[in-house]
Design an enzyme around this catalytic site. Sequence first.
Site, PDB file in Angstrom:
ATOM      1  CG  ASP A   1      -2.267 -16.008 -34.794  1.00  0.00           C
ATOM      2  OD1 ASP A   1      -1.582 -16.340 -33.810  1.00  0.00           O
ATOM      3  OD2 ASP A   1      -1.786 -15.838 -35.929  1.00  0.00           O
ATOM      4  N   GLY A   2      -6.719 -16.715 -33.773  1.00  0.00           N
ATOM      5  CA  GLY A   2      -8.099 -16.345 -33.492  1.00  0.00           C
ATOM      6  C   GLY A   2      -8.507 -16.689 -32.072  1.00  0.00           C
TER       7      GLY A   2
ATOM      8  CE1 TYR B   1      -8.756  -6.941 -45.056  1.00  0.00           C
ATOM      9  CE2 TYR B   1      -9.449  -5.217 -43.527  1.00  0.00           C
ATOM     10  CZ  TYR B   1      -9.539  -5.831 -44.764  1.00  0.00           C
ATOM     11  OH  TYR B   1     -10.399  -5.340 -45.707  1.00  0.00           O
TER      12      TYR B   1
END
Length: 266
Positions: free
Chosen positions: A50-51, A165
């Site tokens: 995902d990063g 997050y």
Amino acid sequence: MDKKIYIYANDTEMSKTIEKTVRNKLVKSGLRVYEKYDENTELIICIGGDGTLLRLVQEFDFPKTPIVGINTGHLGFFQEVLPEKIDDFIFFYNQDRYTIQSLNGVTVSVKTDSGISKHIALNDITVRGLLTHPVHLNISINNSFIERFSGDGICVATPAGSTAYNYALGGSIVDPRLNLLQVTPIAPMHNTAYRSFTSSILLPANDKLTVIPCSNYDKNLSIVYDGLMTEYENVIELTIQLSRKKINLIRFDDYQFWEKVKSKFL
């Protein structure tokens, strides 16, 4: 067929190996792989986690070209294809057997003594104080005052970022078919001296969130957008809202959001 394809990969050994495999398979199937991305590119293949996809989005400023992800990372929530399913992906792509999932970003406008700066994120925008002490922020929705927030900060997430997050903070998982923003407090203070929301707030797509530091002590803030951080001094006002910019992810017939949620989190 002659479709123009660009491959974006991180630098892990696994991703490099998968990239070579994908290149060879694409060429054998009659597709062309280009070394540089431009507006005529018809498909971006993102190899990593995902990063990696978030870096791609920031680097190319929310490209309109459809993106398909091959997961060589950990969670791989955005990534659609497992390495062992590359042949299936190429076959379905050549047959046009896929749909497009559009995901809007979130934008923040930062007004300081020196001017206005803007940032866009696919997942979330986080507002915090620069030091370890709590920050105090006046928060309004559509110019209507809501609360004087006291705590470590706030996270404003898109549905795409609701599983990142925001989820770690206790926010809700949101189906990406819903177009909204979620404001989640970070370590809110709620006692006889301070009254802050302790749960997330959901805002309709057209709503605007305004954040104004309560005092001079609260004017130095850090803005984190998809993991990238910029620090500001003498912040006068922040305006946060859903962005018109979006990315287009390729999804195949077996994609089910809640099945992915179950497999990744439960």
